[in-house]
Design a protein around this motif. Sequence first.
Motif, PDB file in Angstrom:
ATOM      1  N   GLY A  68       0.834  -1.200   0.000  1.00  0.00           N
ATOM      2  CA  GLY A  68       0.000   0.000   0.000  1.00  0.00           C
ATOM      3  C   GLY A  68       0.868   1.248   0.000  1.00  0.00           C
ATOM      4  O   GLY A  68       1.615   1.502   0.942  1.00  0.00           O
ATOM      5  N   VAL A  69       0.786   2.042  -1.055  1.00  0.00           N
ATOM      6  CA  VAL A  69       1.695   3.168  -1.242  1.00  0.00           C
ATOM      7  C   VAL A  69       1.256   4.431  -0.498  1.00  0.00           C
ATOM      8  O   VAL A  69       1.994   5.422  -0.456  1.00  0.00           O
ATOM      9  CB  VAL A  69       1.844   3.463  -2.753  1.00  0.00           C
ATOM     10  N   LEU A  70       0.083   4.406   0.109  1.00  0.00           N
ATOM     11  CA  LEU A  70      -0.424   5.616   0.768  1.00  0.00           C
ATOM     12  C   LEU A  70       0.518   6.172   1.847  1.00  0.00           C
ATOM     13  O   LEU A  70       0.643   7.397   1.977  1.00  0.00           O
ATOM     14  CB  LEU A  70      -1.812   5.352   1.361  1.00  0.00           C
ATOM     15  N   PRO A  71       1.189   5.336   2.661  1.00  0.00           N
ATOM     16  CA  PRO A  71       2.128   5.919   3.639  1.00  0.00           C
ATOM     17  C   PRO A  71       3.247   6.729   2.992  1.00  0.00           C
ATOM     18  O   PRO A  71       3.660   7.771   3.535  1.00  0.00           O
ATOM     19  CB  PRO A  71       2.670   4.689   4.374  1.00  0.00           C
ATOM     20  N   LEU A  72       3.737   6.277   1.838  1.00  0.00           N
ATOM     21  CA  LEU A  72       4.783   7.031   1.150  1.00  0.00           C
ATOM     22  C   LEU A  72       4.234   8.339   0.572  1.00  0.00           C
ATOM     23  O   LEU A  72       4.899   9.377   0.626  1.00  0.00           O
ATOM     24  CB  LEU A  72       5.391   6.182   0.031  1.00  0.00           C
ATOM     25  N   ILE A  73       3.019   8.280   0.028  1.00  0.00           N
ATOM     26  CA  ILE A  73       2.398   9.506  -0.483  1.00  0.00           C
ATOM     27  C   ILE A  73       2.137  10.471   0.662  1.00  0.00           C
ATOM     28  O   ILE A  73       2.363  11.683   0.534  1.00  0.00           O
ATOM     29  CB  ILE A  73       1.084   9.170  -1.230  1.00  0.00           C
ATOM     30  N   ASN A  74       1.674   9.943   1.791  1.00  0.00           N
ATOM     31  CA  ASN A  74       1.431  10.771   2.967  1.00  0.00           C
ATOM     32  C   ASN A  74       2.714  11.472   3.414  1.00  0.00           C
ATOM     33  O   ASN A  74       2.720  12.690   3.677  1.00  0.00           O
ATOM     34  CB  ASN A  74       0.887   9.902   4.098  1.00  0.00           C
ATOM     35  N   GLY A  75       3.812  10.733   3.497  1.00  0.00           N
ATOM     36  CA  GLY A  75       5.078  11.338   3.898  1.00  0.00           C
ATOM     37  C   GLY A  75       5.554  12.386   2.911  1.00  0.00           C
ATOM     38  O   GLY A  75       6.045  13.454   3.300  1.00  0.00           O
ATOM     39  N   PRO A 232       7.810   4.252   6.899  1.00  0.00           N
ATOM     40  CA  PRO A 232       6.559   4.582   6.213  1.00  0.00           C
ATOM     41  C   PRO A 232       5.363   4.367   7.133  1.00  0.00           C
ATOM     42  O   PRO A 232       5.121   3.252   7.595  1.00  0.00           O
ATOM     43  CB  PRO A 232       6.535   3.614   5.030  1.00  0.00           C
ATOM     44  N   LYS A 233       4.636   5.438   7.397  1.00  0.00           N
ATOM     45  CA  LYS A 233       3.468   5.319   8.264  1.00  0.00           C
ATOM     46  C   LYS A 233       2.454   6.401   7.914  1.00  0.00           C
ATOM     47  O   LYS A 233       2.802   7.458   7.383  1.00  0.00           O
ATOM     48  CB  LYS A 233       3.859   5.432   9.734  1.00  0.00           C
ATOM     49  N   MET A 234       1.205   6.128   8.232  1.00  0.00           N
ATOM     50  CA  MET A 234       0.137   7.101   8.053  1.00  0.00           C
ATOM     51  C   MET A 234       0.045   7.954   9.310  1.00  0.00           C
ATOM     52  O   MET A 234      -0.437   7.504  10.348  1.00  0.00           O
ATOM     53  CB  MET A 234      -1.185   6.393   7.788  1.00  0.00           C
ATOM     54  N   SER A 241       9.075  10.034  12.686  1.00  0.00           N
ATOM     55  CA  SER A 241       9.828   9.606  11.518  1.00  0.00           C
ATOM     56  C   SER A 241       8.871   9.123  10.433  1.00  0.00           C
ATOM     57  O   SER A 241       7.906   8.408  10.720  1.00  0.00           O
ATOM     58  CB  SER A 241      10.786   8.478  11.907  1.00  0.00           C
ATOM     59  N   ILE A 242       9.117   9.535   9.201  1.00  0.00           N
ATOM     60  CA  ILE A 242       8.294   9.129   8.068  1.00  0.00           C
ATOM     61  C   ILE A 242       9.221   8.687   6.939  1.00  0.00           C
ATOM     62  O   ILE A 242      10.447   8.693   7.079  1.00  0.00           O
ATOM     63  CB  ILE A 242       7.388  10.273   7.579  1.00  0.00           C
ATOM     64  N   GLN A 243       8.627   8.324   5.822  1.00  0.00           N
ATOM     65  CA  GLN A 243       9.405   8.017   4.626  1.00  0.00           C
ATOM     66  C   GLN A 243       8.678   8.552   3.407  1.00  0.00           C
ATOM     67  O   GLN A 243       7.467   8.395   3.280  1.00  0.00           O
ATOM     68  CB  GLN A 243       9.634   6.514   4.477  1.00  0.00           C
ATOM     69  N   THR A 244       9.423   9.191   2.516  1.00  0.00           N
ATOM     70  CA  THR A 244       8.854   9.710   1.280  1.00  0.00           C
ATOM     71  C   THR A 244       9.096   8.714   0.150  1.00  0.00           C
ATOM     72  O   THR A 244       9.852   7.748   0.285  1.00  0.00           O
ATOM     73  CB  THR A 244       9.483  11.058   0.909  1.00  0.00           C
TER      74      THR A 244
END
Length: 296
Positions: A68-75, A232-234, A241-244
Motif C-alpha cells: 500500500g503506497v499511501l504511507p509514502l504519499i502521505n510522507g 513509512p506510516k500514516m 519519523s516518516i518516509q517519502t
Amino acid sequence: MDRLRIQRIRELAIEKALFLCALASILTTLGIILVLIFESISFFEEVPILEFLTGTTWAPTYRPQHFGVLPLINGTLMIAVGAAIIAIPLGIASAVYLSEYADLKVRQIVKPVLEILAGVPTVVYGYFAISFITPLLREFVPEANIFNAASASIVVGIMILPMVSSLSEDAMRAVPRALREGAYALGATRFEVSTKIVAPAALSGILASFILAISRAVGETMAVTLAAGATPKMTLDFFESIQTMTAFIVQVSMGDTPFGSIEYKTIFAVGMVLFVMTFLMNIVSMWIKEKYREVY
C-alpha cells in the motif's frame, strides 16, 4: 556568391545541430517514461493496482509483504506542505522587498546571495538538518524523534525558497511601471501598491512559482532521506519519523534487492506515482499561468 553559400551551409548545420539537441532531450524523456510504464505494468501484473493505491501498509521487503503506497504519499505530501508553509511566505516577502523596496545596489547583492541557496548540494541540507535543526527542535519538543518530518520540511523549505523568491520577483518586475505610477498618483502607499496593484497583476507568475517549488519539494531526495527517516506510516505528526517516495527509492536502490524481483519492481511503481504527481503539478502551473496572465 561562394561566401553566401558557405554562410547558408553554416546556418543549416547550426540549425540541424540544435534540432538534434532538442530531439535528444525529447527522446531521453520518452525513454524514461517508457521504462517507467513497462516496469510498472510488470509490477501490477503481480500486485493489484487497487491494493497498491489504497493500501495503508507499506512493507515490500518484509514478510508478509504489503504494497500500500499511501504511507509514502502521505510522507511526501507532509514534506511538501511543510516546506511550502516555510518557503511561500518568506519567498513572497523577499520578492516584494527586492521588487518594490530595495534599491539597485542592494538588489544586486541580496538576490545573488539568496540564489546561492539553490546551489548548495542537497546532501549538505540533509546533514545540516541532522546536526543543527533536529537538536534545536528537540530543545523545544523533547519527544521529537531524531529523524522527523519537521526537520526535513524546514530544510526543504529553505531549499525551494530561492525558486519562489526569484520567480515571483521576476513576475513582479514584469508589471509595467505605469501601473505603479498611476497608483502613487492616486495617493497609494508603497505597501498598498505592492499588495493591491503589483501582486495581483503578477498573480499568474507568483502562483506558478508556488506550484513549481512544491513540485521540487515533492521530488527532493537526499535531504529528506537523511532528515525524515525511513519509517513509512500514516501520520500527521511532524515530529515522527516518516518516509517519502524518493527516500524509499534510494533505500531499495542501495540495498541487496535482487534484480527483477517484486521488491525491485516497486522502485518503478513508486517512481511512476511520483512522475504522475509532478507532471500534474506542472500542468496545473502552466494552466494557472495562462489563465491569470495579464497582457499589457
